[in-house]
Design an enzyme around this catalytic site. Structure first.
Site: not given
Ligand SMILES: Cc1cc2nc3c(=O)[nH]c(=O)nc-3n(C[C@H](O)[C@H](O)[C@H](O)COP(=O)(O)O)c2cc1C
Length: 417
Positions: A111, A132, A134, A160, A255, A279
């Site tokens: 990330s 990834q 932002y 994203t 994404k 997300h």
């Molecule tokens: C703690 C946490 C931090 C996340 N940080 C990002 C991020 O920095 N960038 C991003 O595109 N998605 C982020 N996500 C979303 C994840 O990439 C993903 O879409 C999501 O966790 C999928 O759902 P799941 O946790 O049920 O598998 C984050 C998710 C979690 C749980």
């Protein structure tokens, strides 16, 4: 809960162990969804309501789980999705997770908002990973990040698109994990009562957002958090994909897509793959589950790009359901972070092993022999999860699961018979 690694049976076991080993504010950070957490619950609920058809008249002694994602070979079609502040769950968590992914022959996505920087991870792993992005208000900085990812050898960029602004997670607000972050009495107590976690953190390469290092002194955590928040750019739109595409010649995954129209636009602007995602229920609450969103997106994409999916996956059975709906690969977030919190790198390896073994078992019990050709009729979708015409173009087997090839386009009524 305490269980030795070798007796861990499920992702939920890893979750329960992680909850005892990681301070509560970071557990809440990982587990929470936004606002009333309706979409968080909806993701799970929709997956749970999909039924498998058990068909038993097939020889399933030879099964293939190997596939490709954006042209890269993977041992099974999963990737570790980008997780901001992953290194707060376990010191150097980004490196540990990336190593575990590579050990299992799958990919890891770092990330923008990880604690460790692109270079921190690249120095410690042997193979390229994905990055990834932002988009930041300061486009010069975004350009720099893309260039740094290229120099580090990253093979795919995930842009994203579902974070123009951040969804509010109530637990984070209460825990002082906002901007600026606060060391509340509760946080301090949580940290003191997890001495192993705290000791581990002393060995962390960094304690704040590594990709932004140099912009604000690393010791000024509050300023750093403010900068990261301020840099969220609410102005990006479809033309921003062109801007990224012009600088990134490699594979581009968009994404955060839930709507067919957005998927079409992403492809017109150069996406190689779409990641259908809400997300993990952390952004727009009351958005649909990805079980509901995926079929219409697949219809809109119509084979012009790969379509991946995430949000709610906690088992290999969940993966098979998404593959049956038509996704060609899955991403996981929390499922691997639980492994990380519970046992570090070995825990992430365990999470991947569980997902793989469960996918394999589910394939065998549904008569599927090749993960690249999962017939659509392996799952039965309750009608209320399916809008008009959804799933129209999905392949369905005509007589044998093993061919996997669609023989004709089924009518929607047939799909649920
Ligand atoms: C703690 C946490 C931090 C996340 N940080 C990002 C991020 O920095 N960038 C991003 O595109 N998605 C982020 N996500 C979303 C994840 O990439 C993903 O879409 C999501 O966790 C999928 O759902 P799941 O946790 O049920 O598998 C984050 C998710 C979690 C749980």
């Amino acid at each position: 809960m305490s269980l030795p690694l070798e007796r861990v049976a499920s992702i939920d076991d890893l979750r329960r162990i992680a909850r005892t080993r990681v301070p509560q504010p970071f557990v809440d950070y990982v587990e929470s969804g936004s606002f009333a957490q309706l979409t968080l619950a909806r993701n799970r609920n929709a997956l749970d309501r999909l039924e498998f058809r058990q068909t038993v008249m097939n020889d399933v002694s030879q099964r293939n789980l190997g596939s490709t994602m954006v042209g890269e070979r993977v041992a099974f079609p999963v990737a570790l999705g980008p997780v901001g502040m992953c290194g707060a769950v376990r010191a150097n968590g980004e490196i540990l997770s990336c190593r575990a992914a590579h050990c299992a022959n799958v990919q890891f996505a770092l990330s923008t908002n990880a604690l460790l920087s692109i270079e921190d991870v690249a120095e410690e792993v042997k193979r390229p990973f994905w990055f990834q992005l932002y988009l930041t208000r300061d486009r010069g900085f975004s350009r720099e990040l893309i260039e740094r990812a290229r120099r580090a050898g990253c093979t795919a960029l995930i842009l994203t698109m579902d974070l123009h602004v951040e969804g509010t997670r109530y637990a984070d607000v209460r825990n002082g994990l906002g901007v600026p972050p606060e060391l509340t009495a509760f946080n301090a107590w949580s940290i003191i009562s997890h001495p192993r976690w705290a000791l581990g953190m002393l060995g962390s390469k960094r304690w704040s957002f590594g990709n932004y290092a140099g912009r604000v002194p690393a010791s000024k955590l509050k300023e750093m958090a403010r900068l990261v928040k301020e840099q969220l750019d609410p102005s990006f739109d479809a033309s921003s994909i062109d801007w990224v595409r012009n600088q990134w010649p490699g594979k581009l995954i968009i994404k955060g897509i839930l709507e067919p129209g957005d998927a079409r636009i992403a492809i017109e602007h150069g996406a190689d793959a779409i990641l259908v995602s809400n997300h993990g229920g952390r952004q727009l609450d009351s958005a649909p589950s990805t079980v509901e969103a995926l079929p219409p997106v697949l219809d809109a994409v119509d084979g012009r790009a790969e379509v991946f999916v995430d949000s709610g996956i906690r088992s290999g059975l969940d993966m098979l359901k998404f593959l049956a709906l038509g996704a060609t690969g899955c991403f996981v977030g929390r499922a691997y972070v639980y492994g990380l919190g519970a046992f570090g790198e070995a825990g992430v390896r365990k999470a991947l092993e569980i997902l793989r073994d469960e996918l394999d078992t589910a394939m065998a019990l549904t008569g599927v022999t090749d993960v690249r050709h999962v017939p659509r009729d392996v799952v039965r979708i309750p009608p209320d999860l399916m809008g008009p015409n959804r799933g129209r173009r999905m392949p369905v087997r005509s007589h044998s699961h093993q061919t996997g090839a669609p023989k004709r386009k089924p009518q929607i009524e047939e799909l649920n018979q």
